[in-house]
Design an enzyme around this catalytic site. Structure first.
Site: not given
Length: 793
Positions: A663-665
């Protein structure tokens, strides 16, 4: 859930509280709680013992004095409807004593109308209740039964709660907390189980106060009588805030009572006290204004009270300040301004625009209104109903200032809007939900319990629809009424009295004071006086309608009546701004009565409001953004990048949870194509990672942009900066997602800390530009210089 399963669940929970771990795969997603989904929401930073949360001594089974202190604090916060902080206190207690069942009862109480979360919390409490006393078991069982019997009606379940508390009170007659919560539940259930004997409930509250005179149960007496007989709660109104001086809502609630008994100056004092307490908390704990339950509502009510007592300049300043505050993105909804209903309805921004327009229109500040209608403060770009109101007001301003051509142009715009509305389908014509919806009691939860009905802005001085018709006109009716008033003013400007009278007769829900002035210009003194009198009677103890009535009486030659009403107005005049047009028109009256141009009386303090502290002791008058903690961190090549490098220009600081967080990517790849737009707006981007330098290289490899991400990535593997920015779960010792806008003076102007990364790029871009382009507030710069950057190197 079976008892054995509950016990296992509670045992696992206790292990988690006492054994903090970093989130890893497989397992919870980065940023998510290892306690389970129920702990994703709610507070993630540790609690501390606050001052002024209420005189509460609710003993529970625990060997930790500190845990008991946090429990008492949590119960006090429950009494003050400060549910988010109450849950934080109970979570802290669970860390200190994971075997205490009542800690989970407290978490359930802090989420009692968020059934999904409350049921999980009370299940954990039930699994541990064998270690609790008989009295504690009854507290847990009463609440558990409420959530277990979901097939029963709400009426039956709430009656069951009341009966449970009643039985507990008989078994433990000296327990004042049982009586306090019984009084609360009786009032809360009034909709489904009407209160039969208000005096009996009041006496129950009296039994609590006989033992502890400063118990926060004063809050419940105010709610009990608020919509019944407000004067019965004046004693508690004088003590409620003082009983829990650290909880803003406890200062707010007496304002209900003072407003109901038309003591608007005292009501305004209470609302300002509430705002100041909120500001102190927000600035101390680095919380944004609209993250605070009831903050926006409290301040919009304060604007209304300031209007009622004539502090017009302060009302305008406060309304503008509300518009300037950072807006929060609606994670689960749209932020589009093309909707018929603003996404900011019920927020500081939405309330601020509504109240600002009302103040300017009511006090005839036409040049100011036209000027602000060309700015973000009143630019007509939000929901359709708001655009109608603003356009209508702009038209009024043009005619009042002798600009009929511009007024005609507004009539044309409103006519086009009316034609489109009539052509719309029934579904799209349906009036959007009111932005004046009641504020929920819960803070930070998706399912909030409605508060009792709050008084709406005084609309009793309007030309209302006849009996039997809906008090809320349709959008078509609103447009037709606005057009009728503007056409009447247009006809009046042309000297066509007959047409003006005809059009004026078609108006509905128009401010009566304004209509009275127009009818007087048309030569109908009787109609003008009637409307002005009705407005003054409807707005009792409000200075503007009374001043308008005096003016009409004087201009129609009814001097004796004008003088007597002027003396009544003068008794209310201590705080009015005499430079307002409606008061300026009274100078001839004041002169006749041998008063100077400053005909106000001196303020007199009320003698029945308790020992009020100085307002400055409660907190600052306005919210100010907090300084961003400084940092200096290495990039993938070991080069140090610091926040100070961005001094003088704004920067978006993104905290992400490493290359392994998918999700961060996704978030970083959402920022990448926006980087150029942010840069063109003068805003830089930098991302802070939990990774090592080697991990940063792996993040770069996952970029969807050629050449990697177009902004720096830096390593905070020791999580020192994450903690400094509070993008960290103190209970589980794991980092959280965070996005921050830091301005050129090093102040945090906007933030989002969550268990999920923030990805609404368009909102962030728009909001960043809006906040950074606000008029420079010297207090902000002064604060940054005074505090300096708090280093975390």
């Amino acid at each position: 859930m079976h008892t054995i399963s509950r016990i296992l669940l509670a045992t696992l929970a206790a292990l988690v509280w006492t054994s903090p771990v970093r989130a890893q795969e497989p397992g919870p997603l980065p940023g998510h709680s290892s306690h389970g989904e129920v702990f994703n929401e709610g507070p993630r930073q540790k609690a501390y013992l606050m001052k002024g949360t209420g005189h509460v001594d609710f003993r529970v089974t625990t060997s930790s004095a500190e845990a008991q202190a946090f429990f008492n604090q949590g119960v006090g916060q429950l009494h003050g409807f400060w549910y988010f902080e109450a849950e934080r206190s109970f979570r802290q207690m669970a860390v200190l004593d994971p075997d205490c069942a009542m800690a989970y009862w407290g978490m359930a109480m802090a989420n009692e109308k968020n059934a999904k979360r409350a049921k999980e919390f009370i299940a954990r409490a039930s699994a541990l209740k064998g270690k609790a006393s008989r009295r504690e078991q009854l507290w847990i069982e009463n609440l558990a039964k409420y959530y277990a019997d979901e097939k029963k009606s709400n009426k039956e379940r709430e009656k069951q709660l009341i009966d449970g508390y009643t039985a507990m009170a008989k078994e433990f007659p000296d327990d004042i907390e049982i009586k306090a919560f019984l009084a609360l539940q009786t009032w809360e259930s009034n909709g489904s189980n009407p209160i039969k004997d208000y005096d009996a409930v009041n006496n129950l509250i009296g039994e609590v106060l006989a033992v502890e005179p400063m118990h926060p149960v004063h809050h419940y007496r105010i709610h009990l009588w608020d919509s019944k007989k407000a004067e019965n709660a004046l004693g508690s109104a004088a003590l409620c805030g003082q009983s829990s001086f650290g909880i803003a809502h406890m200062w707010h609630m007496p304002g209900h009572i003072y407003s109901k008994v038309q003591r608007y100056s005292d009501a305004a004092w209470q609302q300002e006290a509430s705002a100041r307490v909120d500001h102190l908390h927000m600035m101390q704990d680095r919380v944004l204004p609209d993250q605070i339950h009831n903050y926006a509502h409290n301040n919009e009510w304060l604007v209304r009270d300031l209007v009622f007592i004539g502090r017009v300049h302060d009302a305008i300043e406060l309304a503008e300040n509300m518009i300037e505050l950072p807006r929060l993105a609606r994670r689960s909804g749209t932020t589009s301004t093309n909707s018929t209903r603003s996404p900011y309805a019920g927020t500081s921004y939405g309330y601020g625009r509504t109240r600002l327009l009302e103040v300017l229109t009511r006090y005839e500040l036409w040049p100011e209104l036209l000027s602000l209608s060309k700015t973000m403060y009143l630019e007509p770009k939000e929901d359709l109903d708001e655009r109608i109101r603003i356009k209508h007001a702009v038209g009024l301003a043009h005619f009042a200032l002798g600009e009929p051509a511009k007024g005609e142009a507004v009539i044309g715009e409103l006519q086009q809007m009316l034609e489109r509305e009539k052509k719309a389908t029934p579904a799209t014509r349906r009036r959007s939900e009111s932005s004046e919806s009641a504020e929920g009691r819960k803070e930070g939860t998706p399912a909030e319990k409605p508060a009792t009905e709050e008084p709406k802005p005084s609309n009793t001085s309007t030309n209302r629809a006849p009996a039997g018709r809906s008090s809320t006109p349709s959008r078509t009716q609103t447009l037709e009424s606005a057009l009728a008033e503007l056409r009447a003013l247009s006809a009046l400007a042309k000297g066509n009295v007959a047409t003006a009278r005809e059009q004026l007769g078609k108006t509905k829900d128009i401010q009566k004071e304004r209509l009275a002035r127009t009818w007087l210009e048309l030569g109908d003194k009787q109609k003008a006086e009637q409307l002005a009198r009705e407005a003054a009677n409807s707005g009792k103890k409000q200075v503007q309608p009374l001043a308008s009535y005096v003016d009409i009486l004087y201009r129609t030659g009814k001097y004796a009546l004008a003088y007597s009403n002027f003396f009544e107005l003068r008794d209310l005049s201590a705080e009015i701004d005499l430079d307002m047009p409606v008061f300026q028109r009274l100078l001839p009256v004041a002169k006749d009565l041998k008063f100077s141009s400053n005909w106000r009386i001196k303020p007199k303090a009320a003698g029945d409001v308790g020992q009020r502290p100085g307002l400055s002791k409660l907190g600052p008058f306005r919210w100010q953004p907090s300084p961003a903690p400084d940092w200096s961190l290495p990039d993938a090549n070991g080069k140090k990048i610091s926040l100070r490098l961005y001094r003088g220009k704004p920067v978006i600081v993104v905290f992400y949870l490493g290359y392994g967080c998918s999700h961060c990517i996704q978030q970083l790849n959402a920022f990448a194509p926006m980087t150029k737009r942010f840069a063109e707006a003068g805003i830089s981007i930098v991302a802070v990672s939990t990774d090592t330098a080697e991990g940063l290289k792996k993040t770069f490899a996952k970029s969807e942009s050629e050449g990697g991400f177009p902004f720096p990535l830096v390593s905070d593997e020791k999580l020192k900066v994450f903690k400094a920015y509070r993008a960290f779960d103190d209970f589980e010792n794991v980092p959280l997602h965070g996005t921050f806008l830091v301005d050129g003076d090093g102040l945090v102007r906007w933030q989002d800390i969550n268990y999920q990364p923030f990805t609404q790029m368009e909102f962030l871009f728009e909001e960043s530009q809006r906040l950074l382009n606000l008029p420079k507030n010297p207090l902000f710069t002064e604060k940054a210089a005074k505090n300096g950057a708090r280093g975390s190197e």
